[in-house]
Design an enzyme around this catalytic site. Structure first.
Site, PDB file in Angstrom:
ATOM      1  N   GLY A 295       0.708  -1.263   0.302  1.00 24.93           N
ATOM      2  CA  GLY A 295       0.005  -0.417   0.230  1.00 24.93           C
ATOM      3  C   GLY A 295       0.569   1.448  -0.337  1.00 24.93           C
TER       4      GLY A 295
ATOM      5  N   PRO B   6       2.438   4.727   1.462  1.00 20.81           N
ATOM      6  CA  PRO B   6       3.553   5.135   2.466  1.00 20.81           C
ATOM      7  C   PRO B   6       1.770   5.852   3.338  1.00 20.81           C
ATOM      8  CG  PRO B   6       4.182   6.025   0.163  1.00 20.81           C
ATOM      9  CD  PRO B   6       2.571   5.543   0.063  1.00 20.81           C
TER      10      PRO B   6
ATOM     11  N   LYS C 212       1.297   0.267   7.574  1.00 18.64           N
ATOM     12  CA  LYS C 212       2.119  -1.440   7.295  1.00 18.64           C
ATOM     13  C   LYS C 212       2.514  -2.124   8.461  1.00 18.64           C
ATOM     14  CE  LYS C 212       3.124  -0.110   3.418  1.00 18.64           C
ATOM     15  NZ  LYS C 212       2.995   1.046   3.304  1.00 18.64           N
ATOM     16  N   THR C 213       3.325  -0.954   8.567  1.00 20.32           N
ATOM     17  CA  THR C 213       4.523  -1.461   9.357  1.00 20.32           C
ATOM     18  C   THR C 213       4.187  -2.052  11.005  1.00 20.32           C
ATOM     19  OG1 THR C 213       6.333  -0.129   8.636  1.00 20.32           O
ATOM     20  CG2 THR C 213       6.483  -0.832  10.724  1.00 20.32           C
TER      21      THR C 213
ATOM     22  N   SER D 247      -4.160   3.298 -17.798  1.00 18.90           N
ATOM     23  CA  SER D 247      -4.932   3.393 -17.445  1.00 18.90           C
ATOM     24  C   SER D 247      -6.332   4.617 -17.884  1.00 18.90           C
ATOM     25  CB  SER D 247      -5.485   3.367 -15.509  1.00 18.90           C
ATOM     26  OG  SER D 247      -5.079   4.262 -15.439  1.00 18.90           O
TER      27      SER D 247
ATOM     28  N   LYS E 292      -8.684   5.764  -6.992  1.00 19.18           N
ATOM     29  CA  LYS E 292      -9.298   6.957  -8.052  1.00 19.18           C
ATOM     30  C   LYS E 292     -11.073   7.565  -8.629  1.00 19.18           C
ATOM     31  CE  LYS E 292      -6.402   4.324 -11.901  1.00 19.18           C
ATOM     32  NZ  LYS E 292      -6.067   3.730 -12.977  1.00 19.18           N
TER      33      LYS E 292
END
Length: 779
Positions: A354, A356, A360-361, A677, A720
């Site tokens: 994902g 920053p 996550k950490t 895209s 998006k």
């Protein structure tokens, strides 16, 4: 005949003075100074007696030896800090009877025994004893650098036995306790024997010392000072029969014997310890082997941390520390449930992917807390040397284990939670393929015998709980990605950011800046404002910094102006954070020709791209500007090919493309843009400009195009759609194959949006292009 006297007394610490000895000593105690001054005021006689314990400050009779020396004070020198240096000439022995008084100085009642001449039969015996003692002393003095030539010459000239005994005793550099023993021996014959015995004993000690030094010198090189000291100590203990200590090699052997490790590891340790014993001649080699043995002994080969699989506790912990991230939480709880049922150590490798700042950490840290296991974070960002993972071979200078083995060692157990952070930032160069090294680490089928080049024995990684993090999967090789279970950690919505800020960030920053909730209040409107106009990110790192900025300015106001309360609202936010930094490019107010709104995914979340196309007379060239990458350029080529193939349907002249240039531009030319895209967006904009038909202003689209007009799926749909919603877009076209992704999104994201799935370019054009044609005169 014995006589009794009363003299001032000085108690000496760590010093014994014998008759016929000239010596000096320093005194600082008030009683001692008074005693010396009293002696100088009378007949300069003073009684010198030694303390048993040097630490006693005010000694009584019980703290003193009984036999001392009567001396004459020759000189007194005053030194700084109220210290006197006293020079005395010792004359005769005396025995302490009582201490008459202790204030202001010690005064002793003493008995001076009469010393008769030695009762030795015959002049020959006397001469023999004199010469024998002289010879012993001269041999002793020849090997003692402390004894000067003047002392030796003085002894040589003495012929009288009694004086010889006194001078030898006075000039022997012995400990004060041994000198006290000689002083207390009042019988002359026994004193003579005692002095002779001590001289012979000292000589024997020196002979043994010389013998040991000779043996050591034969064994080792003269430059190996440390080794010489070790050998001296060893030989001394062997000679005395006190070899109670064990060498380093024996200590390593004992530790290896009780080490809980596989037989293969123990066998390797035995060989290395044997090599260590035989490498004493080479300190450099011994140092390398010592480091290796110590590393092997510190590794937790079979030491485990017990699994804690309380799902209720884990759920409570995750909910308390993280808002949102439902998919991640569900997967973690499922993992714990399976672990509790199977009782097995092996587990899947979770890869949290994902943008920053999305947590996550911290999720990995929370998982370690839930399991109650040691947590080790290994940052892989910028690692390009394979040896960082596999370790250096022992033959290299400065060799050390790899980061994985070091992480296991620092954790202290063989089954910690190991976080491999930023796995997508690993690079590869001539020093080896780091990704290939990670394949063995993260493959549950073969990491039970992972080989670190430094350790040279297999390390079992099968029980390690591996968690990896990445910002993007693009740079991770497919074989490595195949070994991990990918969990998407997507961008936060504004509502999620609001909850995170309210429940976590604001309390954290208030505590960090020494503020309370009563002193500083930040309204919800301010959080919305920060999320929309002061930060542009998928996570909440920058938001936390901005909240910290508010706290600092509020703290200054409270401290400088003695304010009781500071309130930050939407009205006064500029006072604390300045002017707005970001504004969303809102949907156009009117439908226009050749302008279409596209949707893009960036590292800081979603964004909208306004694609503009102009058609002008020319030679059929296609001009692309706005720093477009190769993928977007190819999408534009595919789009124009598709338009040319259907141009007859839209009544475009056959020679139109030969006589006109098409210019495709995406504003913000300084920002590089690429990604699969924008195909349908560019194709729609080009057809709108070619056919002079307007495109709906409230419409945005995303998807790739093929030459036959098929619409291909894309990624980053959540980001998006959030970007479209923030820009005021009402209708969004997405590839039909992404409908399953739309169904998984929460209603918070899709509310207020009309999301239309499309599979062909014809559907896109039908929805996007207005049916009315713009008049040529612009009316």
């Amino acid at each position: 005949m014995n006589r009794t006297e009363s003299l001032p007394m000085v108690a000496l610490r760590g010093m014994t003075i014998l008759p016929e000895m000239v010596a000096h000593f320093d005194i600082s105690r008030e009683r001692s100074i008074e005693a010396v001054q009293e002696a100088m005021a009378s007949n300069q006689k003073i009684f010198l007696l030694t303390q048993k314990d040097v630490e006693v400050e005010n000694p009584g009779e019980a703290d003193l030896y009984r036999v001392g020396t009567v001396a004459t004070v020759k000189q007194i020198i005053k030194l700084p800090k109220q210290i006197l240096r006293v020079l005395v000439s010792a004359e005769e022995r005396a025995v302490l009877n009582t201490i008459e008084f202790a204030d202001p100085y010690l005064r002793a009642n003493i008995t001076i025994p009469e010393e008769s001449d030695p009762d030795i039969a015959g002049e020959i015996n006397r001469e023999a004893m004199t010469r024998g003692l002289r010879d012993l002393y001269l041999d002793y003095a020849a090997r003692m650098p402390k004894i000067t030539k003047d002392m030796v010459n003085q002894i040589k000239e003495i012929t009288e036995l009694k004086k010889m005994v006194n001078q030898v005793a006075a000039n022997m550099p012995l400990d004060y306790r041994e000198l006290q023993e000689i002083l207390e021996e009042l019988d002359f014959d026994r004193r003579y024997e005692l002095i002779s015995f001590k001289l012979v004993n000292e000589m024997q000690i020196m002979n043994i010392r010389d013998e040991i030094q000779m043996k050591v010198k034969e064994r080792v090189d003269k430059h190996q000072r440390e080794y010489i000291l070790r050998e001296q100590l060893k030989l001394i203990r062997e000679e005395l029969g006190e070899d109670t200590t064990i060498s380093d090699a024996e200590e390593f052997a004992q530790k290896a014997e009780v080490l809980d490790a596989p037989d293969e590891v123990k066998e390797k340790l035995k060989k290395e310890i044997s090599r260590f014993k035989n490498s004493m001649q080479s300190p450099a080699e011994a140092s390398v082997i010592r480091t290796y043995i110590e590393t092997m002994l510190e590794m937790p080969w079979n030491k485990r941390a017990e699994d804690f699989t309380d799902i209720a506790y884990a759920k409570e912990l995750l909910e308390a520390e993280h808002y949102g991230l439902e998919e991640v939480k569900e997967r973690v709880l499922e993992f714990l449930a399976v672990r509790a049922l199977t009782k097995k150590g092996d587990s899947p490798i979770l890869c949290l992917v994902g943008p920053p700042g999305t947590g996550k950490t911290s999720i990995a840290r929370s998982l370690a807390k839930a399991l109650k296991k040691p947590y080790v974070r290994i940052s892989l960002g910028g690692v390009r040397d394979e040896a960082e993972i596999r370790g250096h071979r022992k033959t290299y200078v400065g060799a050390m284990p790899g980061r994985i083995a070091n992480g296991i060692k620092s954790a202290g157990v063989k089954n910690p939670l190991l976080l491999l952070d930023e796995i997508d930032k690993v690079s590869t160069d001539y020093k080896g393929d780091t990704f290939s090294a990670l394949l063995e680490v993260l493959d549950s089928e073969q990491n039970n015998r992972f080989r670190d080049h430094y350790l040279e024995v297999p390390v079992d990684l099968s029980e390690v709980t591996f968690v990896t993090t990445a910002n993007s999967l693009q740079t991770i090789p497919r074989p490595l990605l195949d070994r991990m279970e990918v969990i998407e950690v997507s961008s936060y919505t504004e509502n999620e950011k609001l909850h995170i800020a309210t429940e976590h960030l604001i309390p954290k920053q208030l505590e960090r800046h020494g503020l309370t909730k009563e002193q500083l209040t930040i309204s919800k409107g301010v959080i919305w404002k920060i999320a929309q106009n002061y930060t542009k990110e998928a996570g909440v790192r920058q938001m936390e910094r901005e909240i910290g900025n508010i706290c600092r300015k509020a703290a200054r106001e409270i401290y400088e102006h003695d304010k009781k309360r500071v309130q930050v609202t939407e009205r006064n936010i500029e006072k604390y954070l300045g002017k707005e930094k970001y504004t969303y490019q809102m949907a156009n107010a009117e439908d226009e020709v050749g302008i279409v709104r596209g949707l893009a995914w960036t590292s800081v979340g979603g964004d909208t791209l306004q694609i503009e196309v102009n058609v002008m007379p020319g030679k059929g060239e296609i001009i692309l500007t706005g720093q477009l990458g190769d993928v977007m350029k190819e999408s534009a080529q595919a789009g124009i090919s598709y338009i040319r193939s259907i141009s007859s349907k839209y009544k475009v002249a056959e020679d139109f493309f030969e006589k006109h240039d098409i210019h495709i531009h995406i504003p913000e030319g300084a920002v590089p843009k690429d990604g699969p895209s924008a195909g349908i967006t560019m194709a729609t904009a080009m057809l709108s400009a070619i056919t002079d038909k307007k495109v709906r202003a409230d419409l945005a689209m995303t998807g790739e195009i093929t030459l036959r007009g098929r619409v291909l799926p894309i990624g980053g749909l959540k980001e998006k759609l959030l970007a479209a919603k923030n820009a005021g877009i009402r209708t969004v076209l997405v590839p039909r194959e992404n409908k399953k992704d739309v169904d998984e999104l929460s209603s918070e994201i899709t509310k207020g949006l009309e999301i239309i799935p499309v599979s062909q370019m014809e559907e896109v054009l039908k929805i996007a292009l207005m049916r009315t044609r713009r008049k040529k005169d612009g009316n």
